[in-house]
Design an enzyme around this catalytic site. Structure first.
Site, PDB file in Angstrom:
ATOM      1  N   LEU A   5       0.842  -1.209   0.000  1.00  0.00           N
ATOM      2  CA  LEU A   5       0.000   0.000   0.000  1.00  0.00           C
ATOM      3  C   LEU A   5       0.880   1.263   0.000  1.00  0.00           C
ATOM      4  O   LEU A   5       0.676   2.168  -0.812  1.00  0.00           O
ATOM      5  CB  LEU A   5      -0.907  -0.024   1.246  1.00  0.00           C
ATOM      6  CG  LEU A   5      -1.824   1.186   1.481  1.00  0.00           C
ATOM      7  CD1 LEU A   5      -2.842   1.322   0.344  1.00  0.00           C
ATOM      8  CD2 LEU A   5      -2.576   1.043   2.822  1.00  0.00           C
ATOM      9  N   TRP A   9       8.708   0.637   1.600  1.00  0.00           N
ATOM     10  CA  TRP A   9       8.542   0.076   2.954  1.00  0.00           C
ATOM     11  C   TRP A   9       7.535  -1.082   2.955  1.00  0.00           C
ATOM     12  O   TRP A   9       6.657  -1.160   3.817  1.00  0.00           O
ATOM     13  CB  TRP A   9       8.098   1.166   3.948  1.00  0.00           C
ATOM     14  CG  TRP A   9       8.971   2.360   3.869  1.00  0.00           C
ATOM     15  CD1 TRP A   9      10.315   2.409   4.158  1.00  0.00           C
ATOM     16  CD2 TRP A   9       8.595   3.674   3.446  1.00  0.00           C
ATOM     17  NE1 TRP A   9      10.778   3.679   3.929  1.00  0.00           N
ATOM     18  CE2 TRP A   9       9.756   4.469   3.503  1.00  0.00           C
ATOM     19  CE3 TRP A   9       7.391   4.252   3.033  1.00  0.00           C
ATOM     20  CZ2 TRP A   9       9.746   5.802   3.148  1.00  0.00           C
ATOM     21  CZ3 TRP A   9       7.383   5.580   2.687  1.00  0.00           C
ATOM     22  CH2 TRP A   9       8.548   6.346   2.743  1.00  0.00           C
ATOM     23  N   GLU A  24       1.107  -0.015   9.591  1.00  0.00           N
ATOM     24  CA  GLU A  24      -0.366  -0.212   9.633  1.00  0.00           C
ATOM     25  C   GLU A  24      -1.070   0.993  10.257  1.00  0.00           C
ATOM     26  O   GLU A  24      -2.085   0.843  10.959  1.00  0.00           O
ATOM     27  CB  GLU A  24      -0.726  -1.524  10.303  1.00  0.00           C
ATOM     28  CG  GLU A  24      -0.310  -2.696   9.424  1.00  0.00           C
ATOM     29  CD  GLU A  24      -0.752  -4.036   9.917  1.00  0.00           C
ATOM     30  OE1 GLU A  24      -1.897  -4.147  10.360  1.00  0.00           O
ATOM     31  OE2 GLU A  24       0.069  -4.966   9.845  1.00  0.00           O
TER      32      GLU A  24
HETATM   33  N1  COS Z   1     -13.862   0.311   6.374  1.00  0.00           N
HETATM   34  C1  COS Z   1     -14.517   0.503   5.214  1.00  0.00           C
HETATM   35  N2  COS Z   1     -14.456   1.653   4.521  1.00  0.00           N
HETATM   36  C2  COS Z   1     -13.701   2.634   5.029  1.00  0.00           C
HETATM   37  C3  COS Z   1     -12.988   2.513   6.229  1.00  0.00           C
HETATM   38  C4  COS Z   1     -13.094   1.275   6.903  1.00  0.00           C
HETATM   39  N3  COS Z   1     -12.442   1.088   8.052  1.00  0.00           N
HETATM   40  N4  COS Z   1     -12.317   3.642   6.474  1.00  0.00           N
HETATM   41  C5  COS Z   1     -12.604   4.483   5.458  1.00  0.00           C
HETATM   42  N5  COS Z   1     -13.435   3.867   4.592  1.00  0.00           N
HETATM   43  C6  COS Z   1     -14.009   4.450   3.385  1.00  0.00           C
HETATM   44  C7  COS Z   1     -14.848   5.655   3.774  1.00  0.00           C
HETATM   45  O1  COS Z   1     -16.169   5.265   4.077  1.00  0.00           O
HETATM   46  C8  COS Z   1     -14.767   6.481   2.527  1.00  0.00           C
HETATM   47  O2  COS Z   1     -15.691   5.974   1.579  1.00  0.00           O
HETATM   48  P1  COS Z   1     -16.573   6.950   0.651  1.00  0.00           P
HETATM   49  O3  COS Z   1     -15.598   7.713  -0.186  1.00  0.00           O
HETATM   50  O4  COS Z   1     -17.432   6.022  -0.099  1.00  0.00           O
HETATM   51  O5  COS Z   1     -17.318   7.849   1.598  1.00  0.00           O
HETATM   52  C9  COS Z   1     -13.375   6.227   2.008  1.00  0.00           C
HETATM   53  O6  COS Z   1     -12.984   4.966   2.544  1.00  0.00           O
HETATM   54  C10 COS Z   1     -12.381   7.287   2.418  1.00  0.00           C
HETATM   55  O7  COS Z   1     -12.403   7.398   3.836  1.00  0.00           O
HETATM   56  P2  COS Z   1     -11.761   8.641   4.569  1.00  0.00           P
HETATM   57  O8  COS Z   1     -12.302   9.905   3.978  1.00  0.00           O
HETATM   58  O9  COS Z   1     -11.885   8.415   6.023  1.00  0.00           O
HETATM   59  O10 COS Z   1     -10.235   8.506   4.101  1.00  0.00           O
HETATM   60  P3  COS Z   1      -8.977   9.420   4.401  1.00  0.00           P
HETATM   61  O11 COS Z   1      -8.295   9.688   3.118  1.00  0.00           O
HETATM   62  O12 COS Z   1      -9.362  10.573   5.281  1.00  0.00           O
HETATM   63  O13 COS Z   1      -7.969   8.425   5.178  1.00  0.00           O
HETATM   64  C11 COS Z   1      -7.033   7.159   6.957  1.00  0.00           C
HETATM   65  C12 COS Z   1      -8.272   7.725   6.237  1.00  0.00           C
HETATM   66  C13 COS Z   1      -6.099   8.225   7.501  1.00  0.00           C
HETATM   67  C14 COS Z   1      -7.636   6.350   8.083  1.00  0.00           C
HETATM   68  C15 COS Z   1      -6.259   6.224   5.993  1.00  0.00           C
HETATM   69  O14 COS Z   1      -5.584   6.962   5.005  1.00  0.00           O
HETATM   70  C16 COS Z   1      -5.259   5.365   6.710  1.00  0.00           C
HETATM   71  O15 COS Z   1      -5.611   4.344   7.292  1.00  0.00           O
HETATM   72  N6  COS Z   1      -3.966   5.730   6.667  1.00  0.00           N
HETATM   73  C17 COS Z   1      -2.888   4.923   7.190  1.00  0.00           C
HETATM   74  C18 COS Z   1      -2.518   3.922   6.159  1.00  0.00           C
HETATM   75  C19 COS Z   1      -1.768   2.799   6.723  1.00  0.00           C
HETATM   76  O16 COS Z   1      -2.157   2.197   7.694  1.00  0.00           O
HETATM   77  N7  COS Z   1      -0.683   2.505   6.054  1.00  0.00           N
HETATM   78  C20 COS Z   1       0.158   1.434   6.437  1.00  0.00           C
HETATM   79  C21 COS Z   1       0.219   0.464   5.331  1.00  0.00           C
HETATM   80  S1  COS Z   1       0.342  -1.181   5.857  1.00  0.00           S
HETATM   81  S2  COS Z   1       2.061  -1.299   6.712  1.00  0.00           S
END
Ligand code: COS
Length: 396
Positions: free
Chosen positions: A140, A175, A380
């Site tokens: 990702l 990464w 994550e």
């Molecule tokens: N389950 C299902 N759908 C989800 C969800 C979840 N847990 N979280 C978000 N979504 C959906 C939202 O409903 C939204 O959908 P719609 O566009 O249809 O409304 C969409 O995804 C975007 O959600 P959101 O606006 O909350 O996204 P953001 O861009 O604000 O990002 C975070 C949210 C910060 C939580 C996300 O970018 C994230 O998890 N970042 C960290 C990434 C990570 O963990 N990277 C490590 C990689 S693995 S080592």
């Protein structure tokens, strides 16, 4: 120390593990110490340890993670139990972090296939992953998109040379655990013009695909991590996980399952560090008695034990809620990961301090844990991302 392991009548509170779960944790610890630790010790830091992954398969641990492996093409989504995943990770982490991480990465890389893959995709990959013959990875993050995952830029352009339903992937991932040696990657790329999270599609990409290369990164974290370069890697409609444009949800739902289990990994490390600190403070003498008789030391141990117990309860509660299909999973998962990883950092650091210089010697358990404990506060979703997710839920 683990309160649920105390002798006496079984605890019946909603937050206690049942006797079978506690016995399973002990079995796993024994397996990790006797069967997995020697294999981990023979591996090369920063490289995928294939004998270790194969043994996780032979011992049935990967099958426990993926009970419905998709070979029958039957319903597999939701088949992974968060509590099993957490108990596996916690127990392995207590004895052998390399085995823990190898298991977790097979899970993280392959869960999107179980969750969103077709029967054909599951049949192709899951038996190999579950047997520990194919190594999986979750791709990702990118050089310019870590916490802001929806900003990813890996480009999936329609492939003019294909049958009209294919793409070519061009760009970089960074990464990525198990890269560049994995046999199969879950890759998130941008298809079409939709902005942000809406334009993301998940693909299943074999490691030997034409145009795919990568290099190892030398990181503080002992497990294998690398970059991936996509130079027009061809993918077809049959390689899409879920639906085009639905990839961000595939990623987020995967992380909802795995974040509490990162917390469980952290709890396992915290328990190992606490046990070492308790033993050391009981034996080591200074100022005329054992260290534990110094109030500064005993209160430090009490604080470490209390925070570790709280972290474990938050992890188990999040996992139980996930398995019961309760609402608010994203926030619960985030809380469990946040609290447990921050706690483990505190506990491991405090254990090092109680041991003094001996803990910093290369090869000491605490020197190893001190390196291991840092990355889970970042991968994550960094602690700051977890707070963002929790805060969003507060205002929903
Ligand atoms: N389950 C299902 N759908 C989800 C969800 C979840 N847990 N979280 C978000 N979504 C959906 C939202 O409903 C939204 O959908 P719609 O566009 O249809 O409304 C969409 O995804 C975007 O959600 P959101 O606006 O909350 O996204 P953001 O861009 O604000 O990002 C975070 C949210 C910060 C939580 C996300 O970018 C994230 O998890 N970042 C960290 C990434 C990570 O963990 N990277 C490590 C990689 S693995 S080592």
């Amino acid at each position: 120390m683990d309160l649920s392991d105390q002798k006496g009548p079984p605890m019946v509170t909603p937050f206690a593990l049942d006797p079978q779960q506690r016995a399973w944790r002990e079995e796993l610890r024994t397996l990790a110490a006797e069967r997995l630790r020697p294999l981990a010790a023979a591996g090369e830091p920063g490289r995928v340890n294939r004998p270790l992954v194969a043994t996780l398969g032979e011992l049935g641990l990967l099958a426990r993670l993926f009970p419905a492996d998709g070979t029958s093409g039957g319903p597999a989504a939701g088949a992974v139990r968060a509590m099993d995943l957490c108990l596996l990770r916690e127990s392995l982490a207590r004895e052998c972090t390399e085995a823990e991480t190898a298991l977790a990465l097979q899970g993280l890389g392959a869960y999107p296939v179980v969750q969103s893959g077709s029967a054909r995709q599951r049949a192709r990959w899951m038996p190999e992953v579950v047997a520990g013959r194919a190594v999986a990875a979750f791709a990702l993050s990118e050089p310019a998109a870590g916490s802001d995952a929806a900003a990813l830029e890996l480009c999936a352009e329609p492939d003019p040379s294909g049958a009209g339903d294919g793409w070519r992937l061009t760009g970089e991932k960074a990464w990525i655990s198990n890269a560049p040696d994995a046999d199969v990657y879950t890759v998130f790329a941008r298809t079409g013009q939709a902005p942000g999270s809406r334009g993301v599609t998940a693909f299943l990409v074999p490691g030997d695909s034409a145009g795919l290369s990568g290099r190892r990164l030398d990181m503080l974290s002992p497990h294998p991590i690398g970059t991936l370069t996509f130079d027009g890697v061809p993918v077809g409609a049959g390689d899409v996980l879920g639906v085009p444009g639905g990839g961000f949800r595939v990623a987020m739902r995967t992380l909802d399952l795995f974040r509490p289990s990162v917390g469980a990994f952290a709890v396992g490390m915290a328990r190992a560090a606490l046990a070492a600190a308790v033993a050391h403070a009981g034996e080591r003498r200074a100022f005329g008695g054992p260290l534990k008789d110094l109030q500064a030391v005993s209160h430090q141990l009490a604080e470490m034990a209390t925070r570790t117990e709280a972290a474990a309860l938050l992890v188990y509660a999040a996992a139980a809620a996930y398995d019961a299909g309760e609402p608010g999973i994203a926030a619960r998962s985030a809380m469990a990961k946040l609290f447990a990883t921050e706690t483990a950092q505190y506990v491991v650091d405090a254990a090092v301090q109680l041991h003094g210089a001996r803990a910093l010697r290369r090869g000491h358990l605490l020197e190893h844990l001190y390196r291991e404990v840092r990355a889970p506060r970042i991968y994550e979703g960094a602690s700051e991302v977890q707070r963002t997710i929790i805060a969003k839920e507060l205002y929903r």
